[in-house]
Design a protein around this motif. Sequence first.
Motif, PDB file in Angstrom:
ATOM      1  N   GLU A 232     -12.639  -0.821   5.078  1.00 48.87           N
ATOM      2  CA  GLU A 232     -11.298  -0.637   5.819  1.00 48.87           C
ATOM      3  C   GLU A 232     -11.449  -1.798   6.870  1.00 48.87           C
ATOM      4  OE1 GLU A 232     -10.804   3.160   7.406  1.00 48.87           O
ATOM      5  OE2 GLU A 232     -10.166   3.760   5.539  1.00 48.87           O
TER       6      GLU A 232
ATOM      7  N   ALA B 166      -6.935   0.068   6.382  1.00 50.63           N
ATOM      8  CA  ALA B 166      -6.463  -0.033   5.039  1.00 50.63           C
ATOM      9  C   ALA B 166      -7.794  -0.780   4.320  1.00 50.63           C
ATOM     10  CB  ALA B 166      -5.276  -0.809   4.593  1.00 50.63           C
ATOM     11  N   PRO B 167      -7.804  -0.023   3.347  1.00 49.08           N
ATOM     12  CA  PRO B 167      -9.197  -0.589   2.426  1.00 49.08           C
ATOM     13  C   PRO B 167      -8.881  -1.713   1.666  1.00 49.08           C
ATOM     14  CG  PRO B 167      -8.255   1.387   1.253  1.00 49.08           C
ATOM     15  CD  PRO B 167      -7.341   1.244   2.575  1.00 49.08           C
ATOM     16  N   PHE B 168      -9.781  -2.656   1.439  1.00 44.25           N
ATOM     17  CA  PHE B 168      -9.543  -3.801   0.855  1.00 44.25           C
ATOM     18  C   PHE B 168     -10.903  -4.248  -0.011  1.00 44.25           C
ATOM     19  CE2 PHE B 168      -9.358  -8.409   0.101  1.00 44.25           C
ATOM     20  CZ  PHE B 168      -8.089  -8.478  -0.201  1.00 44.25           C
TER      21      PHE B 168
ATOM     22  N   GLU C  23     -14.165  -1.199  -0.700  1.00 45.72           N
ATOM     23  CA  GLU C  23     -13.148  -0.336  -0.076  1.00 45.72           C
ATOM     24  C   GLU C  23     -13.450  -0.230   1.244  1.00 45.72           C
ATOM     25  OE1 GLU C  23     -10.445   1.501  -1.653  1.00 45.72           O
ATOM     26  OE2 GLU C  23     -10.758   0.273  -3.311  1.00 45.72           O
TER      27      GLU C  23
ATOM     28  N   GLY D 215      -3.770   0.620  -2.871  1.00 43.14           N
ATOM     29  CA  GLY D 215      -4.527   1.424  -2.000  1.00 43.14           C
ATOM     30  C   GLY D 215      -3.569   2.015  -1.312  1.00 43.14           C
ATOM     31  N   GLU D 216      -4.304   3.142  -0.315  1.00 41.73           N
ATOM     32  CA  GLU D 216      -3.637   3.959   0.526  1.00 41.73           C
ATOM     33  C   GLU D 216      -3.948   3.824   1.939  1.00 41.73           C
ATOM     34  OE1 GLU D 216      -2.141   8.563   1.033  1.00 41.73           O
ATOM     35  OE2 GLU D 216      -2.913   7.808  -0.820  1.00 41.73           O
TER      36      GLU D 216
ATOM     37  N   SER E 152      -5.186   4.465   5.350  1.00 42.14           N
ATOM     38  CA  SER E 152      -6.148   5.295   5.817  1.00 42.14           C
ATOM     39  C   SER E 152      -5.577   6.094   7.249  1.00 42.14           C
ATOM     40  CB  SER E 152      -7.359   4.963   6.098  1.00 42.14           C
ATOM     41  OG  SER E 152      -8.017   4.234   4.966  1.00 42.14           O
TER      42      SER E 152
ATOM     43  N   LYS F 247      -2.641   0.616  -8.951  1.00 43.03           N
ATOM     44  CA  LYS F 247      -3.372  -0.512  -8.338  1.00 43.03           C
ATOM     45  C   LYS F 247      -2.886  -0.621  -6.798  1.00 43.03           C
ATOM     46  CE  LYS F 247      -3.811  -2.570 -12.356  1.00 43.03           C
ATOM     47  NZ  LYS F 247      -5.098  -2.489 -12.964  1.00 43.03           N
TER      48      LYS F 247
ATOM     49  N   TYR G  57       0.729  -1.232  -0.163  1.00 46.00           N
ATOM     50  CA  TYR G  57      -0.199  -0.181  -0.002  1.00 46.00           C
ATOM     51  C   TYR G  57       0.689   1.325   0.045  1.00 46.00           C
ATOM     52  CZ  TYR G  57      -4.572  -2.392   0.850  1.00 46.00           C
ATOM     53  OH  TYR G  57      -5.468  -3.053   0.750  1.00 46.00           O
TER      54      TYR G  57
END
Length: 90
Positions: free
Chosen positions: A59, A51-53, A57, A84-85, A87, A82, A36
């Motif tokens: 978390e 973290a989003p998955f 999205e 995610g970031e 949070s 590709k 990420y």
Amino acid sequence: MIHSLCGGKLRDNQSYDVVKIKFINNPLAGERPYWYKSALPLLKEGDTVLAPFGSGEREYEATVLRIDKNVNEQCLPIPASKMGEISSIK
């Protein structure tokens, strides 16, 4: 021939902090780690993060396994688009 000599513009590559995480209670993620992006300056290895998955999205909690700072986008383990970031730090 060099691209910039043909009238084109060289691309400015971005740098990212990339984080390798392992989800704690995410039944969809399995046991493998994921990469990420992060913009959290106080993040360190061993921290628990959100973290989003997945497509929704949602978390999930994850543990930080590794942090690589200022990685050029051409050297990322997967394409930046590709990733995610992270949070927040929990």
